[in-house]
Structures are given as C-alpha cells and as structure tokens.
Write a protein that holds these residues in place. Sequence first.
Motif, mmCIF file in Angstrom:
data_model
loop_
_atom_site.group_PDB
_atom_site.id
_atom_site.type_symbol
_atom_site.label_atom_id
_atom_site.label_comp_id
_atom_site.label_asym_id
_atom_site.label_seq_id
_atom_site.Cartn_x
_atom_site.Cartn_y
_atom_site.Cartn_z
ATOM 1 N N GLY A 173 0.755 -1.455 0.091
ATOM 2 C CA GLY A 173 0.004 -0.068 0.054
ATOM 3 C C GLY A 173 0.893 1.214 -0.004
ATOM 4 N N ALA A 174 2.231 1.109 -0.044
ATOM 5 C CA ALA A 174 3.073 2.307 0.060
ATOM 6 C C ALA A 174 2.925 3.165 -1.136
ATOM 7 N N ASP A 226 5.205 7.542 0.971
ATOM 8 C CA ASP A 226 6.042 6.690 1.902
ATOM 9 C C ASP A 226 7.095 6.245 1.894
ATOM 10 N N GLY A 227 7.765 6.507 0.485
ATOM 11 C CA GLY A 227 9.230 6.226 -0.157
ATOM 12 C C GLY A 227 9.664 6.930 -1.173
ATOM 13 N N ALA A 228 10.799 6.600 -1.724
ATOM 14 C CA ALA A 228 11.279 7.324 -2.818
ATOM 15 C C ALA A 228 12.282 6.630 -3.307
ATOM 16 N N ILE A 229 12.400 6.474 -4.605
ATOM 17 C CA ILE A 229 13.777 6.031 -5.312
ATOM 18 C C ILE A 229 14.129 7.062 -6.242
ATOM 19 N N VAL A 230 15.510 7.388 -6.277
ATOM 20 C CA VAL A 230 16.178 8.026 -7.020
ATOM 21 C C VAL A 230 17.329 7.239 -7.825
ATOM 22 N N ASP A 237 7.052 10.473 7.746
ATOM 23 C CA ASP A 237 8.061 9.910 8.624
ATOM 24 C C ASP A 237 8.232 8.559 8.761
ATOM 25 N N GLY A 238 9.222 8.248 8.791
ATOM 26 C CA GLY A 238 9.772 6.808 8.694
ATOM 27 C C GLY A 238 9.968 6.124 7.258
ATOM 28 N N LEU A 298 18.563 4.888 2.443
ATOM 29 C CA LEU A 298 18.664 6.010 3.282
ATOM 30 C C LEU A 298 17.374 5.993 4.235
ATOM 31 N N THR A 299 17.713 6.572 5.434
ATOM 32 C CA THR A 299 16.550 6.765 6.224
ATOM 33 C C THR A 299 16.749 8.307 6.800
ATOM 34 N N ALA A 300 15.474 8.653 7.021
ATOM 35 C CA ALA A 300 15.520 10.030 7.495
ATOM 36 C C ALA A 300 15.217 10.251 8.877
#
Length: 133
Positions: free
Chosen positions: A10-11, A48-52, A77-78, A125-127
């Motif tokens: 579901g992200a 919920d997330g990203a790809i670069v 967040d997360g 990577l995490t924030a």
Amino acid sequence: MAVSLGFASGAIVQEFYVDDDVDRSIRDSVEAETGQALVDVDYGDVVDGAIVWWRAEDAEEEDLADVLVDAMSNLDDGGLIWVLIPKAGRPNSVRVGDVEEAAGIAGLHATTSTALGQNWAGVRLTARPRSRR
C-alpha cells in the motif's frame, strides 16, 4: 528478478531521475511489493518512500544532496529513500561513498548498500523523524 526494497504493501513510492536505462524489473518489483504504481516527481501529496536513479552524468546538472532534499519534501516520517546507482565498472557509475556523503549533507543516514540486478546497486537511506511540537 524480484527484489524487495522494504516498502510496505500500500506504500506510495515517488521516483526521481527515471530514464531509458532504468531496470524495469526493479520498478516492477517495487510496484508488486506495494501494490501501487510508482508516482513521478510531480506528485503533490505525502509519499511513503522514494527511489532516486542517480548516474555520474546527473551530477553535472544537479547536486545529489539537493535531489535528496527534494525527495524528502513529500516523505512521511519513517519513509525510505533508495538511491540506485550503476554498479562499479558500468557507464556512469557512482561511488557508494559519494551517495553517503550527499545523504549526510541532506540530513539522511545510509543504512544498507546492495546489488540490485545486473547493472544497478542501491543505497538505502533513512530520514531522522521530524520533531513534533
């Protein structure tokens, strides 16, 4: 080849610097893992997330730290960010250390690096959580 990048079902995952050289099987795996289509840079809601997808030639046009800040702007967040780079010895390869340095400048932490397919590697990577007041 199915890979798991750790995105939840579901992200919503936003994608940056997509070009003709991206590995379609990695993209398909993320969409299968989340059950959602990847969204592009113009997506204006929380993700919920990203790809670069990052190549040495991209560094001529923009700084990776700036791109990571852009990726964080919609990130919940997360959320996870993966920087996908051509493997060493491939055209436009990028050193993992360069990604880690850019991550630090952007306020992120590199947690994992791994091979993803024949031509790409990934740095997870995490924030830091946003402070709540």
